[in-house]
Design a protein around this motif. Sequence first.
Motif, PDB file in Angstrom:
ATOM      1  N   ARG A 205       0.840  -1.191   0.000  1.00  0.00           N
ATOM      2  CA  ARG A 205       0.000   0.000   0.000  1.00  0.00           C
ATOM      3  C   ARG A 205       0.878   1.245   0.000  1.00  0.00           C
ATOM      4  O   ARG A 205       1.941   1.260   0.622  1.00  0.00           O
ATOM      5  CB  ARG A 205      -0.885   0.071   1.257  1.00  0.00           C
ATOM      6  CG  ARG A 205      -1.686  -1.149   1.586  1.00  0.00           C
ATOM      7  CD  ARG A 205      -2.445  -0.939   2.898  1.00  0.00           C
ATOM      8  NE  ARG A 205      -3.459   0.092   2.768  1.00  0.00           N
ATOM      9  CZ  ARG A 205      -3.950   0.793   3.792  1.00  0.00           C
ATOM     10  NH1 ARG A 205      -3.468   0.611   5.005  1.00  0.00           N
ATOM     11  NH2 ARG A 205      -4.876   1.696   3.595  1.00  0.00           N
ATOM     12  N   ILE A 206       0.423   2.271  -0.666  1.00  0.00           N
ATOM     13  CA  ILE A 206       0.902   3.625  -0.416  1.00  0.00           C
ATOM     14  C   ILE A 206      -0.263   4.379   0.193  1.00  0.00           C
ATOM     15  O   ILE A 206      -1.363   4.428  -0.373  1.00  0.00           O
ATOM     16  CB  ILE A 206       1.424   4.294  -1.691  1.00  0.00           C
ATOM     17  CG1 ILE A 206       2.762   3.658  -2.082  1.00  0.00           C
ATOM     18  CG2 ILE A 206       1.579   5.800  -1.484  1.00  0.00           C
ATOM     19  CD1 ILE A 206       3.367   4.192  -3.359  1.00  0.00           C
ATOM     20  N   ILE A 207      -0.017   4.929   1.378  1.00  0.00           N
ATOM     21  CA  ILE A 207      -1.054   5.643   2.115  1.00  0.00           C
ATOM     22  C   ILE A 207      -0.660   7.110   2.128  1.00  0.00           C
ATOM     23  O   ILE A 207       0.380   7.478   2.696  1.00  0.00           O
ATOM     24  CB  ILE A 207      -1.207   5.119   3.555  1.00  0.00           C
ATOM     25  CG1 ILE A 207      -1.336   3.581   3.576  1.00  0.00           C
ATOM     26  CG2 ILE A 207      -2.412   5.754   4.230  1.00  0.00           C
ATOM     27  CD1 ILE A 207      -0.058   2.854   3.889  1.00  0.00           C
ATOM     28  N   THR A 208      -1.445   7.949   1.481  1.00  0.00           N
ATOM     29  CA  THR A 208      -1.135   9.369   1.453  1.00  0.00           C
ATOM     30  C   THR A 208      -1.451   9.994   2.811  1.00  0.00           C
ATOM     31  O   THR A 208      -2.313   9.515   3.552  1.00  0.00           O
ATOM     32  CB  THR A 208      -1.925  10.080   0.356  1.00  0.00           C
ATOM     33  OG1 THR A 208      -3.315  10.026   0.662  1.00  0.00           O
ATOM     34  CG2 THR A 208      -1.681   9.425  -1.002  1.00  0.00           C
ATOM     35  N   SER A 209      -0.766  11.091   3.106  1.00  0.00           N
ATOM     36  CA  SER A 209      -0.956  11.716   4.412  1.00  0.00           C
ATOM     37  C   SER A 209      -2.387  12.195   4.613  1.00  0.00           C
ATOM     38  O   SER A 209      -2.876  12.236   5.751  1.00  0.00           O
ATOM     39  CB  SER A 209       0.024  12.878   4.593  1.00  0.00           C
ATOM     40  OG  SER A 209      -0.146  13.849   3.587  1.00  0.00           O
TER      41      SER A 209
ATOM     42  N   PHE B 293       8.274   2.643   4.908  1.00  0.00           N
ATOM     43  CA  PHE B 293       9.064   3.860   4.884  1.00  0.00           C
ATOM     44  C   PHE B 293       8.220   5.033   4.429  1.00  0.00           C
ATOM     45  O   PHE B 293       7.111   4.859   3.890  1.00  0.00           O
ATOM     46  CB  PHE B 293      10.354   3.707   4.072  1.00  0.00           C
ATOM     47  CG  PHE B 293      10.235   3.573   2.577  1.00  0.00           C
ATOM     48  CD1 PHE B 293      10.254   4.696   1.768  1.00  0.00           C
ATOM     49  CD2 PHE B 293      10.173   2.322   1.982  1.00  0.00           C
ATOM     50  CE1 PHE B 293      10.190   4.574   0.380  1.00  0.00           C
ATOM     51  CE2 PHE B 293      10.118   2.180   0.609  1.00  0.00           C
ATOM     52  CZ  PHE B 293      10.123   3.315  -0.197  1.00  0.00           C
ATOM     53  N   ILE B 294       8.725   6.242   4.680  1.00  0.00           N
ATOM     54  CA  ILE B 294       7.958   7.444   4.433  1.00  0.00           C
ATOM     55  C   ILE B 294       8.712   8.366   3.484  1.00  0.00           C
ATOM     56  O   ILE B 294       9.933   8.299   3.357  1.00  0.00           O
ATOM     57  CB  ILE B 294       7.641   8.187   5.746  1.00  0.00           C
ATOM     58  CG1 ILE B 294       8.887   8.891   6.307  1.00  0.00           C
ATOM     59  CG2 ILE B 294       7.049   7.245   6.772  1.00  0.00           C
ATOM     60  CD1 ILE B 294       8.608   9.844   7.447  1.00  0.00           C
TER      61      ILE B 294
ATOM     62  N   ASP C  44       3.800  10.995   3.023  1.00  0.00           N
ATOM     63  CA  ASP C  44       3.167   9.766   2.562  1.00  0.00           C
ATOM     64  C   ASP C  44       3.966   8.535   3.017  1.00  0.00           C
ATOM     65  O   ASP C  44       5.164   8.618   3.284  1.00  0.00           O
ATOM     66  CB  ASP C  44       3.037   9.761   1.041  1.00  0.00           C
ATOM     67  CG  ASP C  44       2.097  10.843   0.522  1.00  0.00           C
ATOM     68  OD1 ASP C  44       1.346  11.423   1.324  1.00  0.00           O
ATOM     69  OD2 ASP C  44       2.120  11.095  -0.700  1.00  0.00           O
ATOM     70  N   VAL C  45       3.280   7.396   3.075  1.00  0.00           N
ATOM     71  CA  VAL C  45       3.842   6.152   3.622  1.00  0.00           C
ATOM     72  C   VAL C  45       3.747   5.041   2.585  1.00  0.00           C
ATOM     73  O   VAL C  45       2.722   4.903   1.894  1.00  0.00           O
ATOM     74  CB  VAL C  45       3.076   5.732   4.897  1.00  0.00           C
ATOM     75  CG1 VAL C  45       3.467   4.317   5.341  1.00  0.00           C
ATOM     76  CG2 VAL C  45       3.326   6.724   6.030  1.00  0.00           C
ATOM     77  N   LEU C  46       4.799   4.229   2.484  1.00  0.00           N
ATOM     78  CA  LEU C  46       4.770   2.991   1.704  1.00  0.00           C
ATOM     79  C   LEU C  46       4.868   1.805   2.641  1.00  0.00           C
ATOM     80  O   LEU C  46       5.690   1.803   3.558  1.00  0.00           O
ATOM     81  CB  LEU C  46       5.915   2.945   0.698  1.00  0.00           C
ATOM     82  CG  LEU C  46       6.044   1.643  -0.121  1.00  0.00           C
ATOM     83  CD1 LEU C  46       6.508   1.947  -1.542  1.00  0.00           C
ATOM     84  CD2 LEU C  46       7.029   0.650   0.513  1.00  0.00           C
TER      85      LEU C  46
END
Length: 269
Positions: free
Chosen positions: A11-15, A199-200, A221-223
């Motif tokens: 997942r990539i989670i946007t801020s 990681f961010i 953002d986070v991966l």
Amino acid sequence: MKTSSHLGTARIITSREFEYENTPDGSGTEVATPVSPAVGAPCVTLHVVRVAPGAAWSPEDTLVEENTAVVYAGSGRVHVGSESREARRASAAYAPTGRALTLTAGPEGLTAYVWRTPLAEGRTPGTDPKVFSTLWDDETRLRGFAGTGQIDPEAAPRATMNFVFWPGAGSAQLCLHCGIQQPGETFNVHLHTHSDEAFIAFEGVGQMYLVDRWIDVEAGDVLFAAPGVLHGARNPHTGSEARRFVTCGGPTPFDPALYDAAGVSSQVV
């Protein structure tokens, strides 16, 4: 165009997607948890913590887990056991099992990203681990990383990674690495066979690779990539206005392959 990506155990989670909850102490501190076992992470939990001005916060079960923290905004102090240090943007801390991590905010508040994991059976804490540092600690670095062989490495110039907390500094399971992608540079696509990656994007704008594509990201953002999932980072921007793109985080548990690639030992000291 910047998009959010949810690809199974990657997942990539946007801020802007972070869901904050108030802590029960009534201080106004808020915590979001974009990565955890609830989203398929077998090893790591990642919190984003907004510590209210003058308040203090510690991860749940901090004494029986490994913790790392990176200050993203604001200032205050970071405590590891009985030791403490002033904290500002890019300050970093490692709290080994048995030593509590506490973040105390100054008058402007403090925002930090905090990684958590239980120490796996058979692992023992380092004898004298480094517990305070900064993302800009360049004493031990990985240069010229070509990936792990699943896809051809990019022909672009290769980014540099600082090893901030790692086995050679006494970190038994968690690590903290800082990738510095100058304009046009890439940290090549790779995977970790037995490790979660969380990681961010810490600074700037760039792209993160996830599974089979590059995705636009920006600071905050986070991966997350489960074991075996391809990932990477790059700064596709060039020209007079381009700026560096900085990422931080690392595989949990640490992956010896990265230290082998840097020509340093992965033994915990």
